[in-house]
Design a protein around this motif. Structure first.
Motif, PDB file in Angstrom:
ATOM      1  N   ALA A 360      -6.152   9.606  -3.440  1.00 53.24           N
ATOM      2  CA  ALA A 360      -5.848   9.134  -4.791  1.00 53.24           C
ATOM      3  C   ALA A 360      -5.904   7.612  -4.864  1.00 53.24           C
ATOM      4  O   ALA A 360      -6.390   7.044  -5.849  1.00 53.24           O
ATOM      5  N   ILE A 361      -5.425   6.942  -3.824  1.00 52.54           N
ATOM      6  CA  ILE A 361      -5.464   5.478  -3.796  1.00 52.54           C
ATOM      7  C   ILE A 361      -6.904   4.981  -3.752  1.00 52.54           C
ATOM      8  O   ILE A 361      -7.274   4.023  -4.448  1.00 52.54           O
ATOM      9  N   LYS A 362      -7.719   5.637  -2.959  1.00 57.61           N
ATOM     10  CA  LYS A 362      -9.119   5.213  -2.850  1.00 57.61           C
ATOM     11  C   LYS A 362      -9.864   5.432  -4.161  1.00 57.61           C
ATOM     12  O   LYS A 362     -10.706   4.630  -4.567  1.00 57.61           O
ATOM     13  N   ALA A 363      -9.544   6.520  -4.885  1.00 59.32           N
ATOM     14  CA  ALA A 363     -10.236   6.826  -6.129  1.00 59.32           C
ATOM     15  C   ALA A 363      -9.757   5.945  -7.280  1.00 59.32           C
ATOM     16  O   ALA A 363     -10.563   5.450  -8.072  1.00 59.32           O
ATOM     17  N   PHE A 364      -8.445   5.712  -7.394  1.00 59.39           N
ATOM     18  CA  PHE A 364      -7.876   4.988  -8.542  1.00 59.39           C
ATOM     19  C   PHE A 364      -7.818   3.487  -8.315  1.00 59.39           C
ATOM     20  O   PHE A 364      -7.830   2.702  -9.260  1.00 59.39           O
ATOM     21  N   LYS A 365      -7.714   3.071  -7.044  1.00 63.59           N
ATOM     22  CA  LYS A 365      -7.615   1.653  -6.658  1.00 63.59           C
ATOM     23  C   LYS A 365      -6.485   0.942  -7.409  1.00 63.59           C
ATOM     24  O   LYS A 365      -6.693  -0.042  -8.117  1.00 63.59           O
ATOM     25  N   PRO A 366      -5.251   1.416  -7.244  1.00 62.39           N
ATOM     26  CA  PRO A 366      -4.130   0.791  -7.962  1.00 62.39           C
ATOM     27  C   PRO A 366      -3.671  -0.498  -7.289  1.00 62.39           C
ATOM     28  O   PRO A 366      -3.855  -0.683  -6.080  1.00 62.39           O
ATOM     29  N   GLN A 367      -3.084  -1.392  -8.084  1.00 66.49           N
ATOM     30  CA  GLN A 367      -2.430  -2.582  -7.536  1.00 66.49           C
ATOM     31  C   GLN A 367      -0.968  -2.301  -7.207  1.00 66.49           C
ATOM     32  O   GLN A 367      -0.348  -3.023  -6.435  1.00 66.49           O
ATOM     33  N   VAL A 368      -0.424  -1.242  -7.817  1.00 61.76           N
ATOM     34  CA  VAL A 368       0.982  -0.878  -7.621  1.00 61.76           C
ATOM     35  C   VAL A 368       1.048   0.631  -7.374  1.00 61.76           C
ATOM     36  O   VAL A 368       0.409   1.405  -8.088  1.00 61.76           O
ATOM     37  N   VAL A 369       1.820   1.033  -6.353  1.00 63.57           N
ATOM     38  CA  VAL A 369       2.043   2.446  -6.062  1.00 63.57           C
ATOM     39  C   VAL A 369       3.546   2.693  -5.991  1.00 63.57           C
ATOM     40  O   VAL A 369       4.273   1.937  -5.338  1.00 63.57           O
ATOM     41  N   ILE A 370       3.988   3.748  -6.669  1.00 59.61           N
ATOM     42  CA  ILE A 370       5.400   4.123  -6.670  1.00 59.61           C
ATOM     43  C   ILE A 370       5.513   5.532  -6.116  1.00 59.61           C
ATOM     44  O   ILE A 370       4.779   6.438  -6.542  1.00 59.61           O
ATOM     45  N   VAL A 371       6.402   5.729  -5.147  1.00 58.86           N
ATOM     46  CA  VAL A 371       6.666   7.051  -4.580  1.00 58.86           C
ATOM     47  C   VAL A 371       8.127   7.385  -4.866  1.00 58.86           C
ATOM     48  O   VAL A 371       9.030   6.695  -4.388  1.00 58.86           O
ATOM     49  N   ASP A 372       8.356   8.453  -5.639  1.00 56.31           N
ATOM     50  CA  ASP A 372       9.706   8.763  -6.127  1.00 56.31           C
ATOM     51  C   ASP A 372       9.989  10.265  -5.980  1.00 56.31           C
ATOM     52  O   ASP A 372       9.419  11.071  -6.718  1.00 56.31           O
ATOM     53  N   PRO A 373      10.908  10.651  -5.060  1.00 57.64           N
ATOM     54  CA  PRO A 373      11.534   9.843  -4.020  1.00 57.64           C
ATOM     55  C   PRO A 373      10.957  10.201  -2.655  1.00 57.64           C
ATOM     56  O   PRO A 373      10.372  11.266  -2.472  1.00 57.64           O
ATOM     57  N   LEU A 374      11.176   9.327  -1.683  1.00 56.27           N
ATOM     58  CA  LEU A 374      10.708   9.578  -0.319  1.00 56.27           C
ATOM     59  C   LEU A 374      11.461  10.725   0.343  1.00 56.27           C
ATOM     60  O   LEU A 374      10.906  11.452   1.167  1.00 56.27           O
ATOM     61  N   THR A 375      12.723  10.881  -0.010  1.00 54.76           N
ATOM     62  CA  THR A 375      13.561  11.871   0.666  1.00 54.76           C
ATOM     63  C   THR A 375      13.091  13.297   0.421  1.00 54.76           C
ATOM     64  O   THR A 375      13.497  14.208   1.139  1.00 54.76           O
TER      65      THR A 375
END
Length: 577
Positions: A360-375
């Protein structure tokens, strides 16, 4: 003889790039050119697909035609199986870029004849190679080729002969093989005569499946030796080269706002470093997602792309909930600046999640990534595996200079300065949210536990979730310490009443002082008037006396003249005249 101080240039092994995402990075450029590579593994692990993609990518991206010789599936079945991945084998065959050939072996016939060699196969395969000038060859699978050969000696000789023939033809070959008992293949010889051996594995743990790839050996070349997760989807195979992510990332000095102005002030006045990793931890309901939404909205307002990876709420639910604090995320989704990726953590294994995020990061090329939540990942694996997976994700984001924000749930009653997944040492900035219980109520507090490379506040700040978003309040310290909530309101009311009393006393004193000043000024005016009257009377008397003295002196002068006396005035004794 080499001159002292000179470095001899190293000879690099020629390689054929696979075109498979991540695999070329693991192998240092691809498979050994002009040599055979063994791909082995159990049923359903993706051997045939990897071999086919190697062939298709070579034909379409590197102008290297290829031959696929199958011993189990017909050309028609192969064409249908890979069509869903976007591989049009019919067109490639029509363009003479690929040859599909199905060879059927009857083990019973071979056993009855008592003779078996590969001469016929070599002729058939050689003709296919020559027909299109093939540079790549796939044989799928080797077990079918030797299934009817009971003599181990002849089997080993024929396997060696096959691999030697492929080398003599200078083709880059992939031979697939089934996993054996206690060996990589059933015959146990192919892995020794192959120049490169790659093992694919499809495992199931706690009802969650995952696929992994490992390069067992690679003659003449360095390579990654760990297990690598890989994903099979509509675009083919994607491999995440986790161990190639080192600590060589470039650290940026640029700062990006957090979305909360007063939080920026706590972070040296400018927010987070671009490309850094941020952890927001706290117990349930402390506002972690709200801070994440502020950060995402701030990035979109700057025209940057933000990827929001959610594991507990759907995108619709997140956007609805954020409207209650004045954050409207839907316009950014419609503009294509904000993209949600929401899945339950049990949807796939840890490695599959990591690979999906990487894609997803390679396709969208975002400057900001949020992961909610890691747990949420804890439900999909043990703590050590979760930490390793998150370490890979953090390194991946830093390598792409992507600013990341992770939320983490802290268990009530536990140590707040310890995350459930123990990744605090990996992040650059750690914001700790906590409940402050005073006077029978719970209020929210925030402080910065650490922020590498910048000066930051050491104060615990109360914050509110208002209709305008997160609002940080000024630090309030009462007689008994930091106060929040209603205790702060009561103390503020008491101090306001005391201030009002002091203000009234000051005002009374000012009035009394003004009255005295007025009285004094009136007295001064009266004294001045009295003095003026006395001054006039005194000056009048002084004038009369001076006139009388002048008249007396004139009379004396006149008398002296009349008597013919000395007219020079003289001073009488005891007088000044």
């Amino acid at each position: 003889m080499r001159k002292p101080g000179t470095v001899k240039a190293r000879t690099q092994l020629p390689k054929s790039p696979t075109g498979i995402q991540g695999l070329d990075e693991i192998t240092g450029g691809g498979l050994p050119k002009g040599r055979p590579t063994l791909i082995c593994g159990g049923a359903g692990c993706g051997k045939t697909l990897l071999a086919m993609e190697f062939l298709v990518r070579g034909a379409t991206q590197f102008n290297e035609p290829g031959v696929f010789m199958a011993f189990e599936e017909t050309a028609r079945d192969l064409t249908k199986n890979v069509a869903s991945l976007g591989f049009n084998l019919k067109d490639l065959a029509a363009q003479k870029k690929i040859v599909l050939d199905f060879v059927y072996f009857d083990g019973d016939e071979i056993e009855q004849a008592g003779e078996y060699d590969l001469e016929g196969l070599f002729i058939r395969l050689g003709h296919a190679i020559d027909s299109i000038g093939a540079k790549r060859v796939v044989l799928d699978t080797i077990e079918s080729l030797f299934s009817g050969l009971p003599n181990p000696g002849i089997l080993r000789a024929e396997i060696r002969r096959l691999f030697r023939w492929l080398k003599d033809r200078d083709v880059t070959a992939i031979i697939t093989g089934e996993r054996g008992d206690g060996a990589l293949t059933r015959q146990g010889l192919e892995e020794y005569v192959s120049d490169c051996v790659i093992v694919l594995d499809h495992r199931v743990s706690d009802q969650v499946s995952s696929r992994r790839l490992r390069v067992v050996k690679y003659r003449g070349s360095t390579h990654g030796t760990n297990e690598y997760p890989f994903l099979i989807d509509e675009d083919g195979i994607s491999v995440l080269p986790v161990t190639s992510l080192g600590l060589q990332q470039i650290a940026s000095s640029e700062r990006v706002p957090t979305g909360v102005g007063r939080l920026d002030a706590m972070l040296g006045g400018a927010g987070y470093f671009r490309g850094s990793s941020v952890l927001v931890s706290g117990t349930a309901g402390t506002g972690k997602t709200s801070l994440a939404a502020h950060f995402a909205a701030a990035a979109c307002r700057r025209g940057e792309r933000a990827l929001y990876i959610a594991f507990e709420e759907s995108p619709s639910q997140i956007m609805r909930n954020m409207l209650s604090i004045g954050i409207d995320l839907e316009p950014w989704v419609q503009k294509g600046l904000l993209r949600f990726q929401a899945n339950r953590p049990t949807f796939a294994g840890l490695e599959m999640h990591l690979t999906t995020i990487h894609k997803a990061i390679k396709a969208f090329k975002p400057q900001v990534v949020i992961v909610d939540p890691l747990t949420s990942f804890i439900s999909g694996g043990i703590e050590t595996e979760v930490k390793a997976m998150i370490m890979r994700l953090v390194d991946l984001l830093k390598m792409n200079e992507t600013t990341s924000l992770f939320t983490s749930l802290s268990l009530s009653g536990g140590a707040l300065e310890q995350t459930q997944v123990a990744i605090a040492s990996l992040v650059d900035t750690w914001l700790l949210l906590r409940d402050i219980e005073i006077g029978g109520e719970r209020n929210r507090g925030m402080y910065i536990l650490k922020s590498r490379g910048m000066a930051h506040s050491n104060q615990i700040r109360e914050f509110l979730l208002t209709a305008q978003g997160v609002e940080l309040r000024d630090v309030y310290v009462g007689p008994s310490g930091v106060l929040t909530g209603s205790a702060r309101m009561v103390q503020e009311a008491q101090e306001q009443a005391a201030l009002m009393t002091r203000n009234q006393e000051v005002e009374r004193r000012q009035i009394e002082l003004e009255r005295k000043r007025t009285t004094l000024e009136a007295q001064v005016l009266a004294l001045r008037a009295e003095f003026a009257v006395q001054e006039i009377a005194s000056m009048k008397i002084i004038g009369q006396e001076q006139a009388e003295d002048a008249q007396l002196a004139q009379e004396r002068t006149d008398m002296g003249l009349s008597r013919k006396a000395d007219t020079t005035p003289y001073k009488q004794k005891g007088t000044s005249k």
